[in-house]
Design a protein around this motif. Structure first.
Motif, PDB file in Angstrom:
ATOM      1  N   ILE A 120       0.468  86.832  38.248  1.00 23.31           N
ATOM      2  CA  ILE A 120       1.610  87.559  38.794  1.00 23.31           C
ATOM      3  C   ILE A 120       1.092  88.651  39.722  1.00 23.31           C
ATOM      4  O   ILE A 120      -0.023  89.141  39.555  1.00 23.31           O
ATOM      5  CB  ILE A 120       2.506  88.165  37.694  1.00 23.31           C
ATOM      6  CG1 ILE A 120       1.689  89.080  36.764  1.00 23.31           C
ATOM      7  CG2 ILE A 120       3.190  87.072  36.885  1.00 23.31           C
ATOM      8  CD1 ILE A 120       2.523  89.758  35.693  1.00 23.31           C
ATOM      9  N   SER A 121       1.901  89.020  40.713  1.00 17.34           N
ATOM     10  CA  SER A 121       1.437  89.955  41.740  1.00 17.34           C
ATOM     11  C   SER A 121       2.484  91.025  42.020  1.00 17.34           C
ATOM     12  O   SER A 121       3.682  90.727  42.117  1.00 17.34           O
ATOM     13  CB  SER A 121       1.121  89.181  43.033  1.00 17.34           C
ATOM     14  OG  SER A 121       0.769  90.064  44.082  1.00 17.34           O
ATOM     15  N   ASP A 122       2.036  92.271  42.141  1.00 19.27           N
ATOM     16  CA  ASP A 122       2.932  93.390  42.426  1.00 19.27           C
ATOM     17  C   ASP A 122       2.398  94.135  43.647  1.00 19.27           C
ATOM     18  O   ASP A 122       1.257  94.584  43.657  1.00 19.27           O
ATOM     19  CB  ASP A 122       2.996  94.334  41.217  1.00 19.27           C
ATOM     20  CG  ASP A 122       3.930  95.505  41.465  1.00 19.27           C
ATOM     21  OD1 ASP A 122       5.043  95.281  41.972  1.00 19.27           O
ATOM     22  OD2 ASP A 122       3.546  96.646  41.145  1.00 19.27           O
ATOM     23  N   LEU A 123       3.236  94.254  44.683  1.00 16.95           N
ATOM     24  CA  LEU A 123       2.813  94.835  45.960  1.00 16.95           C
ATOM     25  C   LEU A 123       3.638  96.055  46.324  1.00 16.95           C
ATOM     26  O   LEU A 123       4.866  96.021  46.245  1.00 16.95           O
ATOM     27  CB  LEU A 123       3.001  93.788  47.075  1.00 16.95           C
ATOM     28  CG  LEU A 123       1.821  92.902  47.460  1.00 16.95           C
ATOM     29  CD1 LEU A 123       2.297  91.825  48.411  1.00 16.95           C
ATOM     30  CD2 LEU A 123       0.754  93.730  48.139  1.00 16.95           C
ATOM     31  N   HIS A 124       2.970  97.132  46.728  1.00 13.58           N
ATOM     32  CA  HIS A 124       3.662  98.322  47.224  1.00 13.58           C
ATOM     33  C   HIS A 124       2.987  98.750  48.524  1.00 13.58           C
ATOM     34  O   HIS A 124       1.814  99.105  48.535  1.00 13.58           O
ATOM     35  CB  HIS A 124       3.581  99.461  46.198  1.00 13.58           C
ATOM     36  CG  HIS A 124       4.388  99.220  44.970  1.00 13.58           C
ATOM     37  ND1 HIS A 124       5.452 100.007  44.618  1.00 13.58           N
ATOM     38  CD2 HIS A 124       4.295  98.265  44.012  1.00 13.58           C
ATOM     39  CE1 HIS A 124       5.981  99.561  43.487  1.00 13.58           C
ATOM     40  NE2 HIS A 124       5.283  98.494  43.103  1.00 13.58           N
ATOM     41  N   LEU A 125       3.733  98.717  49.601  1.00 12.19           N
ATOM     42  CA  LEU A 125       3.222  99.085  50.922  1.00 12.19           C
ATOM     43  C   LEU A 125       4.057 100.239  51.462  1.00 12.19           C
ATOM     44  O   LEU A 125       5.293 100.197  51.416  1.00 12.19           O
ATOM     45  CB  LEU A 125       3.294  97.891  51.876  1.00 12.19           C
ATOM     46  CG  LEU A 125       2.778  98.091  53.299  1.00 12.19           C
ATOM     47  CD1 LEU A 125       1.304  98.479  53.305  1.00 12.19           C
ATOM     48  CD2 LEU A 125       3.000  96.829  54.126  1.00 12.19           C
ATOM     49  N   ALA A 126       3.381 101.273  51.970  1.00 11.00           N
ATOM     50  CA  ALA A 126       4.098 102.446  52.459  1.00 11.00           C
ATOM     51  C   ALA A 126       4.971 102.107  53.668  1.00 11.00           C
ATOM     52  O   ALA A 126       4.799 101.080  54.336  1.00 11.00           O
ATOM     53  CB  ALA A 126       3.113 103.561  52.796  1.00 11.00           C
ATOM     54  N   ASP A 127       5.907 103.000  53.965  1.00  7.95           N
ATOM     55  CA  ASP A 127       7.003 102.767  54.907  1.00  7.95           C
ATOM     56  C   ASP A 127       6.548 102.300  56.287  1.00  7.95           C
ATOM     57  O   ASP A 127       7.217 101.493  56.930  1.00  7.95           O
ATOM     58  CB  ASP A 127       7.819 104.058  55.042  1.00  7.95           C
ATOM     59  CG  ASP A 127       9.164 103.824  55.714  1.00  7.95           C
ATOM     60  OD1 ASP A 127       9.969 103.054  55.167  1.00  7.95           O
ATOM     61  OD2 ASP A 127       9.395 104.416  56.789  1.00  7.95           O
ATOM     62  N   LEU A 171      -1.586 100.731  51.142  1.00 15.61           N
ATOM     63  CA  LEU A 171      -1.219  99.597  50.283  1.00 15.61           C
ATOM     64  C   LEU A 171      -1.743  99.858  48.876  1.00 15.61           C
ATOM     65  O   LEU A 171      -2.917 100.161  48.688  1.00 15.61           O
ATOM     66  CB  LEU A 171      -1.844  98.307  50.833  1.00 15.61           C
ATOM     67  CG  LEU A 171      -1.695  97.050  49.978  1.00 15.61           C
ATOM     68  CD1 LEU A 171      -0.265  96.536  50.021  1.00 15.61           C
ATOM     69  CD2 LEU A 171      -2.658  95.957  50.460  1.00 15.61           C
ATOM     70  N   VAL A 172      -0.879  99.782  47.900  1.00 13.83           N
ATOM     71  CA  VAL A 172      -1.294  99.831  46.492  1.00 13.83           C
ATOM     72  C   VAL A 172      -0.665  98.622  45.804  1.00 13.83           C
ATOM     73  O   VAL A 172       0.467  98.258  46.104  1.00 13.83           O
ATOM     74  CB  VAL A 172      -0.875 101.137  45.784  1.00 13.83           C
ATOM     75  CG1 VAL A 172      -1.631 102.318  46.340  1.00 13.83           C
ATOM     76  CG2 VAL A 172       0.623 101.357  45.878  1.00 13.83           C
ATOM     77  N   SER A 173      -1.401  98.008  44.924  1.00 13.31           N
ATOM     78  CA  SER A 173      -0.899  96.774  44.342  1.00 13.31           C
ATOM     79  C   SER A 173      -1.649  96.450  43.067  1.00 13.31           C
ATOM     80  O   SER A 173      -2.659  97.071  42.728  1.00 13.31           O
ATOM     81  CB  SER A 173      -1.066  95.625  45.345  1.00 13.31           C
ATOM     82  OG  SER A 173      -2.422  95.529  45.742  1.00 13.31           O
ATOM     83  N   ALA A 174      -1.135  95.461  42.364  1.00 10.25           N
ATOM     84  CA  ALA A 174      -1.769  95.020  41.130  1.00 10.25           C
ATOM     85  C   ALA A 174      -1.551  93.531  40.957  1.00 10.25           C
ATOM     86  O   ALA A 174      -0.563  92.968  41.454  1.00 10.25           O
ATOM     87  CB  ALA A 174      -1.194  95.775  39.930  1.00 10.25           C
TER      88      ALA A 174
END
Length: 455
Positions: A172-179, A222-225
């Protein structure tokens, strides 16, 4: 840039609101191609929203005030070395584990064991099934290299499942990218994860994609897990199963995210290719295929704080001693990686080299070596387990060194060398403050749980 955090801090320190909005508008224009009028309107919205949140403290709902009030330790992440895989980081993780354990939800292996993955036991017809889960975050310095970040964090997560003796079945993948981040970063990261998925034939089954901080964080960080799930018919090969008299085996390590970061930021670009393999998972799968997992007492990947950190954590968890031989360990580091580390004066025992370390009875060791070598992965015996309770290393000159984690893992970039790895003089005071914050967090959790149950 975290404009909400910036605004909240300035208001707390009594900044003039008009002056603050002027500063904010200029900062926003550094990141966004918009007019001053639009930037000013955004700045006013931010200050208005933050001021609205502060009104909670003016109300009469004391319980809500208690919930939103952070039980501060007054110790910053960087001060404590959190994420730097050393003594400070390990201490904080033990406090997190205590909060997890306070929930009293049953599991076979949870964070209190300080192990690589967590395990729950389920029943399938008449058989026990052991389900292992693990999650890892992208290396922070690989935000600008999303494919490499995705590739290595996927490997890391899968490794944590494999070392518990489980067969990986899903990612499973979780992605957070700034605006202000380019959408292409999302695709590049996902392609890196998908490359690992394809190489080992384990599907990506779910995920989430969001912005870092929504509208309140500017930039393209970019922060992700990536998480992994595995299953096994045998009990997990957790650290606590190690026994005195066992031998310690180590596969050749060529590194992952940490070594890739070291290579890129120090100009050793050819070393990046050394890290692009799936040898760890091949070795783990060989052990499952040859039905050897049940005979192995413990497995771990040499990552957090390097072998120094792993040796200390295993010894702490089990109460046992571990004796390693320095020269044998060095032989199990990829030659190109070892050359880079020695050239940069980086301790190979203090960084993540991504080797598979196995602890098993002596009469099983040869079968394990044959199994892993059959898939083309190098492995050797590097030490033994005893009942001394002390992790130590025998140097080439015969001298003995006690293995203890540094305050931070070995510095592998220039900025890390500037930050240093020495233990702060007030570390004991820092630990007391962190301990108090953890206790207060458990108390808050208990209070909320009671409220919800009673209502």
């Amino acid at each position: 840039m975290d404009i909400e955090g910036f605004t909240r801090n300035k208001i707390a320190n009594g900044s003039n609101q008009k002056v603050l909005e002027e500063i904010l508008a200029k900062r926003i224009m550094e990141y966004k191609d918009i007019s001053y009028e639009s930037a000013s309107a955004m700045a006013q919205s931010v200050t208005e929203e933050v001021n609205n949140t502060l009104k909670i403290n003016e109300g009469n709902d004391e319980f809500l005030k208690d919930i939103i009030d952070i039980p501060k330790a007054d110790i910053a992440m960087g001060e404590m070395g959190v994420g730097s895989r050393g003594a400070g980081d390990f201490f904080v993780h033990r406090k997190i584990a205590e909060i997890v354990a306070s929930a009293k939800a049953d599991s076979l292996i949870n964070p209190t064991a300080q192990d690589d993955g967590g395990v729950v036991k389920a029943r399938s017809n008449t058989e026990d099934i052991y389900i292992t889960t693990a999650v890892d975050g992208i290396h922070s310095r690989l935000s600008e290299y999303p494919f490499l970040g995705g590739f290595h964090v996927a490997r890391a997560s899968l490794r944590d499942v494999c070392v518990m003796g489980a067969d990986p079945v899903a990612i499973i993948s979780d992605l957070h990218l700034a605006d202000d981040g380019d959408v292409g970063k999302l695709f590049d990261f996902t392609a890196g994860v998908a490359a690992v998925s394809e190489l080992i034939d384990v599907p990506i089954v779910a995920g989430s994609t969001l912005r870092v901080g929504g509208d309140m964080v500017l930039g393209d960080r970019l922060v992700s897990a990536v998480g992994s799930i595995g299953v096994s018919q045998y009990p997990p090969t957790a650290r606590k199963r190690a026994e005195s008299g066992d031998v310690i085996l180590l596969t050749e390590g060529s590194g992952g995210g940490t070594i890739t970061t070291t290579a890129i930021y120090n100009g050793f670009f050819d070393v990046v290719w050394e890290t692009m393999d799936i040898n760890f998972i091949k070795a783990s799968n060989a052990l499952i295929k040859d039905d050897l997992v049940k005979d192995i007492h413990a497995m771990t990947d040499v990552t957090n704080g390097g072998l120094r950190g792993d040796a200390h954590e295993i010894s702490t968890t089990t109460g046992l001693g571990l004796k390693f031989y320095h020269e044998k360990i060095k032989e199990m580091v990829s030659p190109k990686v070892l050359n880079m580390l020695e050239t940069l004066d980086i301790d190979p025992l203090g960084v993540s080299i991504d080797s598979l370390m196995l602890i098993a009875p002596k009469d099983v060791a040869k079968k394990i070596i044959n199994s892993i070598e059959s898939v083309g992965v190098k492995i050797a015996e590097i030490g033994t387990v005893d009942d001394t309770g002390i992790p130590r290393m025998i140097k080439s000159n015969g001298e003995e060194e006690i293995l203890e984690p540094l305050f931070r893992e070995a510095a592998y970039t220039k900025i890390k060398k500037l930050v240093g790895d020495t233990t702060p003089e007030d570390f004991d005071i820092m630990k007391e403050k962190v301990q108090k914050a953890a206790i207060n967090s458990i108390a808050k959790k208990d209070k909320v749980v009671k409220y919800i149950k009673d209502n």
